[in-house]
Design an enzyme around this catalytic site. Structure first.
Site, PDB file in Angstrom:
ATOM      1  N   MET A 186      63.882 -40.011 -20.711  1.00 47.90           N
ATOM      2  CA  MET A 186      63.641 -41.292 -20.051  1.00 47.90           C
ATOM      3  C   MET A 186      64.316 -41.284 -18.673  1.00 47.90           C
ATOM      4  SD  MET A 186      63.303 -44.169 -22.949  1.00 47.90           S
ATOM      5  CE  MET A 186      65.011 -44.539 -23.223  1.00 47.90           C
ATOM      6  N   GLY A 187      64.620 -40.084 -18.174  1.00 46.35           N
ATOM      7  CA  GLY A 187      65.207 -39.966 -16.844  1.00 46.35           C
ATOM      8  C   GLY A 187      66.691 -40.250 -16.827  1.00 46.35           C
ATOM      9  N   GLY A 230      73.399 -32.984 -20.212  1.00 40.17           N
ATOM     10  CA  GLY A 230      72.784 -32.856 -21.540  1.00 40.17           C
ATOM     11  C   GLY A 230      71.298 -32.551 -21.408  1.00 40.17           C
ATOM     12  N   HIS A 231      70.593 -33.363 -20.604  1.00 37.20           N
ATOM     13  CA  HIS A 231      69.157 -33.109 -20.385  1.00 37.20           C
ATOM     14  C   HIS A 231      68.956 -31.744 -19.716  1.00 37.20           C
ATOM     15  CE1 HIS A 231      69.345 -37.662 -19.903  1.00 37.20           C
ATOM     16  NE2 HIS A 231      68.503 -37.529 -20.903  1.00 37.20           N
ATOM     17  N   GLN A 254      59.984 -48.552 -27.278  1.00 34.01           N
ATOM     18  CA  GLN A 254      61.158 -48.265 -28.107  1.00 34.01           C
ATOM     19  C   GLN A 254      62.330 -49.214 -27.823  1.00 34.01           C
ATOM     20  OE1 GLN A 254      61.419 -44.118 -26.416  1.00 34.01           O
ATOM     21  NE2 GLN A 254      63.591 -44.423 -26.730  1.00 34.01           N
ATOM     22  N   GLY A 265      67.883 -33.131 -27.800  1.00 31.63           N
ATOM     23  CA  GLY A 265      69.334 -33.068 -27.961  1.00 31.63           C
ATOM     24  C   GLY A 265      69.715 -33.585 -29.342  1.00 31.63           C
ATOM     25  N   SER A 314      76.053 -38.985 -22.197  1.00 32.77           N
ATOM     26  CA  SER A 314      75.017 -39.979 -22.442  1.00 32.77           C
ATOM     27  C   SER A 314      74.849 -40.807 -21.179  1.00 32.77           C
ATOM     28  CB  SER A 314      75.464 -40.881 -23.591  1.00 32.77           C
ATOM     29  OG  SER A 314      74.735 -42.094 -23.570  1.00 32.77           O
ATOM     30  N   SER A 315      73.622 -41.278 -20.961  1.00 30.71           N
ATOM     31  CA  SER A 315      73.385 -42.147 -19.798  1.00 30.71           C
ATOM     32  C   SER A 315      74.253 -43.395 -19.916  1.00 30.71           C
ATOM     33  CB  SER A 315      71.923 -42.578 -19.732  1.00 30.71           C
ATOM     34  OG  SER A 315      71.102 -41.450 -19.723  1.00 30.71           O
TER      35      SER A 315
HETATM   36  O1  PAF Z   1      65.742 -39.555 -26.284  1.00 30.82           O
HETATM   37  C1  PAF Z   1      65.036 -40.107 -25.405  1.00 30.82           C
HETATM   38  O2  PAF Z   1      65.328 -40.076 -24.209  1.00 30.82           O
HETATM   39  C2  PAF Z   1      63.780 -40.863 -25.824  1.00 30.82           C
HETATM   40  O3  PAF Z   1      63.961 -41.499 -27.040  1.00 30.82           O
HETATM   41  C3  PAF Z   1      62.530 -39.974 -25.846  1.00 30.82           C
HETATM   42  C4  PAF Z   1      62.611 -38.885 -26.902  1.00 30.82           C
HETATM   43  C5  PAF Z   1      62.308 -39.351 -24.480  1.00 30.82           C
HETATM   44  C6  PAF Z   1      61.297 -40.838 -26.173  1.00 30.82           C
HETATM   45  O4  PAF Z   1      61.110 -41.840 -25.227  1.00 30.82           O
END
Ligand code: PAF
Length: 284
Positions: free
Chosen positions: A27-28, A33-34, A58, A151, A189-190
């Site tokens: 989600m940017g 981590g990403h 979500q 992750g 974490s963000s």
């Molecule tokens: O973990 C996230 O950032 C989100 O839940 C994901 C998997 C990109 C789905 O929107």
């Protein structure tokens, strides 16, 4: 590196690729981590896609969808820097310009793995996992990756996606990747950016508690009683805990095995921030 803003652009690009595509859904607001997921994807595949999409489905009514940090320019720069170490590799940043690129007008399907709604994050955030499963399914259909990287910090999410891929026979390898921590142990974490310096040191209590429980298991695999008592006491004396539980690692059943992998999962609320963390333990 290519920045694609529409499904049509992604579709055209995908038609030119073979099967060997790695995928990192996000989600940017990217952090190390990403980037560790993307690094693995770039190393393992000729072409990789990272999606950046803040998924409205979500977010619950109490979650602040509007305030979720959107930092596309900085995210793109981080991807470009990473790609420099991977000459000859291709990277697509898929950042839909509009929600309709993912959910066309009149969209009315939900992908649901109901068992996951009954415990931990699923129980605390009604509807959240339906939103996650639906968007990940749609992104899988669009990107058609061979392997998708998640992750393990969002452990229940990772297990849910694995379950969905298995149940729906998706030809995709869902790979869980290790949690990246800062030097103090705090899982990246963000949400960490919302912590004050004082809260950051308070947040360490989460990591330390998980580690303590892990050590109790290391002393003896038959320490379930000791662990249960310890957790019960923690939950009683410290109201910051939203949950703290030990579960079997693969299916997240509450019945624990004598052998194999288990996982300790906790959410500690520090100030206004819900911090998630977990630790896997191998019982020998
Ligand atoms: O973990 C996230 O950032 C989100 O839940 C994901 C998997 C990109 C789905 O929107």
């Amino acid at each position: 590196m290519k920045l694609l803003r529409t499904f049509q652009e992604l579709k055209s690009w995908r038609l030119m690729q073979n099967e060997d595509v790695g995928f990192v859904p996000t989600m940017g607001n990217l952090h190390q981590g990403h980037l560790s997921l993307l690094e693995t994807s770039l190393s393992n595949h000729k072409a990789s896609v990272i999606s950046i999409f803040v998924n409205p489905m979500q977010f619950g009514p109490k979650d602040d969808f509007a305030k979720y940090p959107r930092t596309l320019e900085a995210d793109i720069k981080l991807c470009e820097v990473l790609l420099k170490n991977h000459t000859k590799k291709e990277l697509v940043v898929f950042a839909p310009s509009d929600t309709h690129e993912i959910y066309p007008d009149g969209f009315s399907t939900v992908i649901s793995v109901p068992r996951f709604d009954e415990f931990l994050e699923g129980a605390m955030r009604p509807g959240h996992f339906n939103g996650v499963a639906t968007v990940v399914f749609l992104l899988f259909q669009m990107v058609k990756p061979r392997t998708a990287y998640f992750g393990k910090k969002d452990y229940q999410q990772y297990r849910l996606i694995k379950q969905m891929a298995r149940d729906l026979s998706l030809p995709i390898h869902v790979k869980g990747m290790p949690i990246i921590r800062d030097e103090s142990g705090l899982a990246l974490s963000s949400r960490n950016q919302y912590l004050s310096a004082k809260e950051k040191s308070e947040a360490l209590y989460l990591f330390q508690t998980l580690q303590h429980i892990k050590q109790l298991f290391a002393q003896s695999i038959h320490n379930y009683e000791k662990v249960k008592n310890y957790i019960q006491k923690e939950l009683e004396i410290d109201s910051r805990w939203q949950y703290l539980e030990v579960r079997e690692a693969r299916r997240l059943h509450s019945h624990l095995p004598n052998k194999g992998r288990i996982v300790i999962l906790g959410v500690l609320k520090v100030g206004e921030v819900r911090l998630l963390d977990n630790m896997e333990v191998e019982l020998l």
